[in-house]
Design a protein around this motif. Structure first.
Motif, mmCIF file in Angstrom:
data_model
loop_
_atom_site.group_PDB
_atom_site.id
_atom_site.type_symbol
_atom_site.label_atom_id
_atom_site.label_comp_id
_atom_site.label_asym_id
_atom_site.label_seq_id
_atom_site.Cartn_x
_atom_site.Cartn_y
_atom_site.Cartn_z
ATOM 1 N N ARG A 246 0.845 -1.206 0.000
ATOM 2 C CA ARG A 246 0.000 0.000 0.000
ATOM 3 C C ARG A 246 0.871 1.243 0.000
ATOM 4 O O ARG A 246 2.044 1.209 0.347
ATOM 5 N N ARG B 49 4.885 -3.007 10.933
ATOM 6 C CA ARG B 49 3.531 -2.977 11.503
ATOM 7 C C ARG B 49 3.055 -4.414 11.623
ATOM 8 O O ARG B 49 3.149 -5.181 10.664
ATOM 9 N N THR C 162 -0.237 -6.553 12.847
ATOM 10 C CA THR C 162 -1.637 -6.467 13.294
ATOM 11 C C THR C 162 -2.246 -7.860 13.450
ATOM 12 O O THR C 162 -1.836 -8.806 12.790
ATOM 13 N N TRP D 239 -6.375 -11.640 13.542
ATOM 14 C CA TRP D 239 -7.566 -11.489 12.713
ATOM 15 C C TRP D 239 -8.184 -12.867 12.489
ATOM 16 O O TRP D 239 -7.455 -13.865 12.425
ATOM 17 N N TYR E 153 -9.295 -14.399 7.262
ATOM 18 C CA TYR E 153 -9.899 -13.971 5.986
ATOM 19 C C TYR E 153 -9.080 -14.416 4.777
ATOM 20 O O TYR E 153 -9.618 -14.845 3.772
ATOM 21 N N GLY F 254 -6.129 -4.623 14.515
ATOM 22 C CA GLY F 254 -6.181 -3.754 13.334
ATOM 23 C C GLY F 254 -6.669 -2.363 13.663
ATOM 24 O O GLY F 254 -7.833 -2.173 13.962
ATOM 25 N N ASP F 255 -5.797 -1.416 13.649
ATOM 26 C CA ASP F 255 -6.191 -0.084 14.068
ATOM 27 C C ASP F 255 -6.407 0.832 12.887
ATOM 28 O O ASP F 255 -6.603 2.009 13.031
ATOM 29 N N SER F 256 -6.351 0.270 11.692
ATOM 30 C CA SER F 256 -6.583 1.161 10.572
ATOM 31 C C SER F 256 -7.671 0.582 9.677
ATOM 32 O O SER F 256 -7.769 -0.634 9.496
ATOM 33 N N LEU F 257 -8.482 1.457 9.136
ATOM 34 C CA LEU F 257 -9.567 1.008 8.262
ATOM 35 C C LEU F 257 -8.985 0.294 7.042
ATOM 36 O O LEU F 257 -9.585 -0.634 6.511
ATOM 37 N N ALA F 258 -7.774 0.713 6.631
ATOM 38 C CA ALA F 258 -7.140 0.084 5.470
ATOM 39 C C ALA F 258 -6.956 -1.416 5.704
ATOM 40 O O ALA F 258 -7.158 -2.223 4.806
ATOM 41 N N ASP F 259 -6.585 -1.781 6.941
ATOM 42 C CA ASP F 259 -6.389 -3.203 7.257
ATOM 43 C C ASP F 259 -7.706 -3.971 7.134
ATOM 44 O O ASP F 259 -7.738 -5.093 6.646
ATOM 45 N N VAL F 260 -8.775 -3.346 7.622
ATOM 46 C CA VAL F 260 -10.088 -3.999 7.573
ATOM 47 C C VAL F 260 -10.562 -4.118 6.128
ATOM 48 O O VAL F 260 -11.021 -5.175 5.693
ATOM 49 N N GLU G 171 -8.816 -4.156 3.425
ATOM 50 C CA GLU G 171 -7.993 -5.129 2.698
ATOM 51 C C GLU G 171 -8.509 -6.550 2.916
ATOM 52 O O GLU G 171 -8.528 -7.356 2.006
ATOM 53 N N ARG G 172 -8.954 -6.834 4.136
ATOM 54 C CA ARG G 172 -9.415 -8.191 4.421
ATOM 55 C C ARG G 172 -10.870 -8.419 4.035
ATOM 56 O O ARG G 172 -11.191 -9.362 3.327
ATOM 57 N N ILE H 238 -13.890 3.690 -1.092
ATOM 58 C CA ILE H 238 -13.244 3.693 0.230
ATOM 59 C C ILE H 238 -11.734 3.812 0.082
ATOM 60 O O ILE H 238 -11.075 4.522 0.825
ATOM 61 N N PHE I 298 -10.781 4.625 12.723
ATOM 62 C CA PHE I 298 -11.193 3.342 13.234
ATOM 63 C C PHE I 298 -11.097 3.287 14.752
ATOM 64 O O PHE I 298 -10.070 3.613 15.312
#
Lengths: 256, 76
Positions: free
Chosen positions: A205, A245, A247, A250, A253, B9-15, B17-18, B44, B61
């Motif tokens: 990204r 980073r 994260t 999850w 997915y 996941g603290d960023s909307l981008a991570d969410v 993406e998944r 988005i 987020f």
């Protein structure tokens, strides 16, 4: 259940009890657990039609609620197969949405059970490595004779020639940075690969310049066994000019 | 020890993406899409490219992801 309603689907899990999750989902309706032969579909009743919302905020909230419901279901059932956003099962051919969903679960039963078995107790972790080329470049320059020679030559030439040589230098630097990014990628990939069970390479990204993401990975690992990965990432993060980073956990997915 | 625990996941981008790009998909005619997911994805991502716009839309987020609403004191 009314026959003309659709079912928004969040995830699948293994289980034998049809207990509701005591949550409201993205349509404001209760989230239900639909049981069929040891498989549970986590769903919410909704209209069986697409919405034409131009309101991005509403849809973005929907994304967050989807993720949130999957997260909570994941805690309850330990292993889930998360669905992609936005899928609604509809009634069709005289069957309700619930009957259609159960029919699909029946047909795909073997594959779904196989996936749930493979993902049992595992979680997905996101790993992104970001570098600042302006910090890494001096190291490259220090070890590169071609760059050093060209810089000396530029200083000794008149303006016009120097300008052309500077452009050439910029090209060489760009190429060296790409090569370096590639070398780092391979090194980091191998080190990370040794700490996880499965790995997917994702598209990088955009970062705020001058920083660049050189690696974006989704990793599958046992939920309680990410210490090794954490330690390896800590080492990578200590290299000058690099940030990591990390994260997760999850729901899986990327591996569903 | 900053990396021994991942951050949620603290960023909307991570969410995004998944949830938009991945996850299980049913390729059958029993499924309709809730909305134009492809268009949503493009919009988005465009918003994410500009943090300012994202902030304006309130897309920041929450660190606690539990935005689904509990159903109070009743079984359904």
């Amino acid at each position: 259940m009314m026959t003309d309603k659709g079912l928004y689907i969040y995830c699948l899990a293994q289980g034998n009890q049809e207990e509701p999750l005591e949550l409201r989902g993205l349509g404001g309706q209760p989230v239900m657990a639909l049981l069929h032969r040891g498989l549970i579909a986590v769903v919410e009743e909704c209209e069986a039609k697409s919405i034409q919302s131009e309101d991005q905020k509403v849809l973005a909230d929907g994304l967050l609620i989807h993720q949130s419901v999957v997260d909570i279901a994941w805690e309850r059932y330990e292993t889930v197969l998360p669905f992609s956003f936005g899928m609604v099962i509809r009634p069709m051919d005289g069957k309700t949405a619930g009957e259609n969903l159960k029919g699909w679960m029946e047909r795909e039963s073997e594959e779904l059970r196989g996936k749930l078995m493979r993902l049992k107790s595992k979680a997905e972790y996101g790993v992104q490595v970001i570098w600042d080329p302006t910090i890494v470049l001096p190291k490259i320059r220090h070890n590169d004779k071609e760059i050093q020679d060209l810089e000396k030559e530029i200083q000794s030439k008149p303006k016009g020639v120097a300008y052309l040589l500077e452009r050439k230098l910029a090209e060489i630097i760009k190429k060296r940075l790409e090569e370096a990014a590639n070398v780092y990628f391979k090194d980091f990939y191998q080190r990370i690969r040794n700490c996880v069970e499965e790995i997917h390479v994702e598209k990088v990204r955009r970062e705020n310049p001058p920083k660049q993401m050189i690696m974006n990975l989704s990793c599958l690992q046992e939920k309680d066994e990410v210490v090794l990965l954490g330690r390896e990432l800590e080492k990578i993060g200590k290299i000058q000019g690099f940030d990591v980073r990390f994260t997760g956990p999850w729901p899986p997915y990327s591996f569903a | 020890m900053p990396f021994t625990h991942a951050t949620k996941g603290d960023s909307l981008a991570d969410v995004v993406e998944r949830i938009l790009d991945k996850g299980l998909v049913i390729n059958a005619d029993i499924v309709i899409l809730l909305c134009d997911v492809e268009l949503l994805s493009i919009k988005i991502r465009a918003a994410l490219a500009s943090f300012e716009t994202a902030a304006k839309w309130g897309l920041a987020f929450p660190s606690d992801m539990r935005v689904a609403h509990p159903v109070p004191e009743q079984k359904v």
